[in-house]
Design a protein around this motif. Sequence first.
Motif, PDB file in Angstrom:
ATOM      1  N   SER A   1     -19.792  -5.979   1.669  1.00 32.06           N
ATOM      2  CA  SER A   1     -19.845  -4.863   0.723  1.00 32.06           C
ATOM      3  C   SER A   1     -18.911  -5.142  -0.454  1.00 32.06           C
ATOM      4  CB  SER A   1     -19.445  -3.558   1.405  1.00 32.06           C
ATOM      5  OG  SER A   1     -18.064  -3.569   1.706  1.00 32.06           O
ATOM      6  N   ARG A   2     -19.204  -4.513  -1.571  1.00 33.50           N
ATOM      7  CA  ARG A   2     -18.349  -4.677  -2.739  1.00 33.50           C
ATOM      8  C   ARG A   2     -16.931  -4.159  -2.472  1.00 33.50           C
ATOM      9  NH1 ARG A   2     -16.118  -2.794  -6.980  1.00 33.50           N
ATOM     10  NH2 ARG A   2     -16.637  -0.636  -6.565  1.00 33.50           N
ATOM     11  N   PRO A   3     -16.762  -2.984  -1.829  1.00 25.66           N
ATOM     12  CA  PRO A   3     -15.393  -2.533  -1.536  1.00 25.66           C
ATOM     13  C   PRO A   3     -14.619  -3.504  -0.646  1.00 25.66           C
ATOM     14  CG  PRO A   3     -16.917  -0.705  -1.343  1.00 25.66           C
ATOM     15  CD  PRO A   3     -17.745  -1.940  -1.525  1.00 25.66           C
ATOM     16  N   TYR A   4     -15.299  -4.126   0.329  1.00 27.99           N
ATOM     17  CA  TYR A   4     -14.638  -5.112   1.189  1.00 27.99           C
ATOM     18  C   TYR A   4     -14.163  -6.295   0.345  1.00 27.99           C
ATOM     19  CZ  TYR A   4     -13.888  -8.680   4.731  1.00 27.99           C
ATOM     20  OH  TYR A   4     -13.330  -9.671   5.502  1.00 27.99           O
ATOM     21  N   LEU A   5     -15.039  -6.767  -0.549  1.00 19.95           N
ATOM     22  CA  LEU A   5     -14.674  -7.899  -1.405  1.00 19.95           C
ATOM     23  C   LEU A   5     -13.502  -7.538  -2.305  1.00 19.95           C
ATOM     24  CD1 LEU A   5     -15.114 -10.742  -2.581  1.00 19.95           C
ATOM     25  CD2 LEU A   5     -16.683  -9.687  -4.210  1.00 19.95           C
ATOM     26  N   VAL A   6     -13.534  -6.358  -2.906  1.00 23.42           N
ATOM     27  CA  VAL A   6     -12.445  -5.938  -3.784  1.00 23.42           C
ATOM     28  C   VAL A   6     -11.130  -5.912  -3.008  1.00 23.42           C
ATOM     29  CG1 VAL A   6     -11.525  -4.014  -5.141  1.00 23.42           C
ATOM     30  CG2 VAL A   6     -13.914  -4.704  -5.418  1.00 23.42           C
TER      31      VAL A   6
ATOM     32  N   ASP B   1     -22.715  -9.761  -2.816  1.00 17.85           N
ATOM     33  CA  ASP B   1     -24.080 -10.082  -2.348  1.00 17.85           C
ATOM     34  C   ASP B   1     -24.149 -11.512  -1.841  1.00 17.85           C
ATOM     35  OD1 ASP B   1     -24.991  -7.552  -2.986  1.00 17.85           O
ATOM     36  OD2 ASP B   1     -25.940  -8.167  -4.874  1.00 17.85           O
ATOM     37  N   MET B   2     -23.528 -12.440  -2.566  1.00 17.71           N
ATOM     38  CA  MET B   2     -23.553 -13.842  -2.163  1.00 17.71           C
ATOM     39  C   MET B   2     -22.853 -14.048  -0.823  1.00 17.71           C
ATOM     40  SD  MET B   2     -22.371 -17.121  -4.310  1.00 17.71           S
ATOM     41  CE  MET B   2     -23.928 -17.264  -5.149  1.00 17.71           C
TER      42      MET B   2
ATOM     43  N   VAL C   1     -15.992 -18.390  -4.885  1.00 15.30           N
ATOM     44  CA  VAL C   1     -16.796 -17.627  -3.911  1.00 15.30           C
ATOM     45  C   VAL C   1     -17.361 -18.577  -2.859  1.00 15.30           C
ATOM     46  CG1 VAL C   1     -18.887 -16.232  -3.606  1.00 15.30           C
ATOM     47  CG2 VAL C   1     -17.351 -15.766  -5.525  1.00 15.30           C
ATOM     48  N   LEU C   2     -17.848 -19.722  -3.290  1.00 12.19           N
ATOM     49  CA  LEU C   2     -18.414 -20.682  -2.336  1.00 12.19           C
ATOM     50  C   LEU C   2     -17.353 -21.232  -1.391  1.00 12.19           C
ATOM     51  CD1 LEU C   2     -20.907 -22.564  -4.687  1.00 12.19           C
ATOM     52  CD2 LEU C   2     -21.436 -20.827  -2.957  1.00 12.19           C
TER      53      LEU C   2
ATOM     54  N   THR D   1     -19.814 -10.964 -11.167  1.00  6.43           N
ATOM     55  CA  THR D   1     -19.239  -9.641 -10.989  1.00  6.43           C
ATOM     56  C   THR D   1     -18.902  -9.480  -9.512  1.00  6.43           C
ATOM     57  OG1 THR D   1     -21.350  -8.574 -10.491  1.00  6.43           O
ATOM     58  CG2 THR D   1     -20.718  -8.718 -12.829  1.00  6.43           C
ATOM     59  N   THR D   2     -18.144  -8.453  -9.180  1.00  8.57           N
ATOM     60  CA  THR D   2     -17.816  -8.236  -7.770  1.00  8.57           C
ATOM     61  C   THR D   2     -19.071  -7.918  -6.967  1.00  8.57           C
ATOM     62  OG1 THR D   2     -17.211  -5.949  -8.294  1.00  8.57           O
ATOM     63  CG2 THR D   2     -15.422  -7.554  -8.135  1.00  8.57           C
TER      64      THR D   2
END
Length: 155
Positions: free
Chosen positions: A96-101, A91-92, A125-126, A85-86
């Motif tokens: 922040s989730r908004p930054y990733l989105v 987290d990985m 992601v890796l 999930t985002t």
Amino acid sequence: MTISVPERIELTDDQAAILADASRLMAEALDRSRAARVALVEEGEGHDLARIEVPPATLRVLSRLLGLMASEQVFLLYPAHTELTTSQAADMLGVSRPYLVARLEAGELPFRKVGRHRRVRMDDVLHYKARMREASEAAMQELVALSQAMGGYDL
């Protein structure tokens, strides 16, 4: 694929010491070997009961896992095609989730939508994390070079 949290393995001090020794011995043996395969053999009364041959890379991974277990560090193993999930991906990456989105929507990281939800592959992601680290290291080297050019290290 869903991600489940396995039970924590608790080790006694003796078990941790055995794992640490096994990790160290495997790493030392692999450092000296140029073999394409390594045989793991269970010996019985004058003959081999079981034998399996594995690539050295497999034993290196196993050695590292044993070392992590011995030092009671938490680690998780996921197949590369696992979808996160985002929130999990953020987290990985330590963002922040908004930054990733925002990065997903900018096309910096591939994703797919399941209904209204985004899913990101573990291997993507890796790879993105490695690119982030490389960019950070390059920026740090540039700052060091600029500081040196300006005499920032002259005493």
